[in-house]
Design a protein around this motif. Structure first.
Motif, PDB file in Angstrom:
ATOM      1  N   ASN A   1       0.843  -1.173   0.000  1.00 48.03           N
ATOM      2  CA  ASN A   1       0.000   0.000   0.000  1.00 48.03           C
ATOM      3  C   ASN A   1       0.885   1.231   0.000  1.00 48.03           C
ATOM      4  O   ASN A   1       1.796   1.341   0.807  1.00 48.03           O
ATOM      5  CB  ASN A   1      -0.902   0.019   1.235  1.00 48.03           C
ATOM      6  CG  ASN A   1      -1.841   1.220   1.257  1.00 48.03           C
ATOM      7  OD1 ASN A   1      -1.512   2.294   0.771  1.00 48.03           O
ATOM      8  ND2 ASN A   1      -3.003   1.038   1.818  1.00 48.03           N
TER       9      ASN A   1
ATOM     10  N   GLU B   1      -2.562   4.848   0.547  1.00 50.80           N
ATOM     11  CA  GLU B   1      -3.741   4.821  -0.311  1.00 50.80           C
ATOM     12  C   GLU B   1      -4.949   4.265   0.440  1.00 50.80           C
ATOM     13  O   GLU B   1      -4.800   3.389   1.290  1.00 50.80           O
ATOM     14  CB  GLU B   1      -3.504   3.905  -1.512  1.00 50.80           C
ATOM     15  CG  GLU B   1      -2.441   4.362  -2.461  1.00 50.80           C
ATOM     16  CD  GLU B   1      -2.300   3.382  -3.607  1.00 50.80           C
ATOM     17  OE1 GLU B   1      -2.922   3.622  -4.652  1.00 50.80           O
ATOM     18  OE2 GLU B   1      -1.596   2.374  -3.421  1.00 50.80           O
TER      19      GLU B   1
ATOM     20  N   ASN C   1      -6.337   6.834   5.752  1.00 48.64           N
ATOM     21  CA  ASN C   1      -5.054   6.440   5.166  1.00 48.64           C
ATOM     22  C   ASN C   1      -4.064   6.194   6.304  1.00 48.64           C
ATOM     23  O   ASN C   1      -3.402   7.115   6.756  1.00 48.64           O
ATOM     24  CB  ASN C   1      -4.507   7.547   4.272  1.00 48.64           C
ATOM     25  CG  ASN C   1      -5.360   7.807   3.073  1.00 48.64           C
ATOM     26  OD1 ASN C   1      -6.573   7.766   3.151  1.00 48.64           O
ATOM     27  ND2 ASN C   1      -4.746   8.080   1.957  1.00 48.64           N
TER      28      ASN C   1
END
Length: 160
Positions: free
Chosen positions: A40, A58, A66
């Motif tokens: 990620n 993300e 996030n």
């Protein structure tokens, strides 16, 4: 006369090899990859000359914040430390990094969302905490499932 040509040719070839190898260093780029299990994060900014990277967590699946990031950063100059800036909803005072994605080390905040990571190679994995993937869990469960005092059952069902 033939000897001079041979020497000139060797010199020209040596010079060409030097130029080609220098050119590959000049055009080396830092890349941020999260295309692996548990990965990620994306690169918001990279500076190859200074070994600086800014990554952003993300939103994935049903995420509403996030928080998580786990990336591989390549194309780094191992002679310089990596200066890493992280943009995530929550970023603690430490992060972890690994050169082989198996053995992990901690590093602490150097200032506001910036971390400094000493490099041993041109690539490094970076994560908000020690990565524990679905595959890790399946391996751990299979290792203990045959023990007489262990019962394996579903706690929840994920989207995937």
């Amino acid at each position: 006369m033939e000897m001079k040509r041979c020497i000139r040719l060797k010199s020209a070839i040596t010079f060409l090899i030097f130029i080609l190898s220098s050119t590959s260093l000049l055009f080396a780029q830092i890349t941020v990859n999260s295309n692996f299990e548990g990965g990620n994060g994306i690169a918001a900014f990279t500076d190859t000359d200074e070994n600086e990277v800014h990554i952003v967590s993300e939103l994935k699946g049903g995420d509403t914040k996030n928080i998580s990031y786990y990336v591989e950063i390549s194309g780094l100059n191992p002679a310089l430390p990596l200066t890493l800036e992280v943009s995530a909803h929550w970023s603690g005072p430490t992060i972890v990094y690994s050169y082989d994605n198996i053995n992990w080390e901690k590093t602490t905040l150097t200032n506001l969302n910036n971390f400094t990571i000493p490099l041993q190679s041109s690539s490094v994995y970076v994560a908000h905490s020690y990565p524990y993937t679905y595959s890790n869990m399946i391996t751990d469960v299979s290792n203990i499932s045959d023990l007489s005092y262990v019962t394996v059952s579903d706690l929840a069902i994920s989207e995937e």
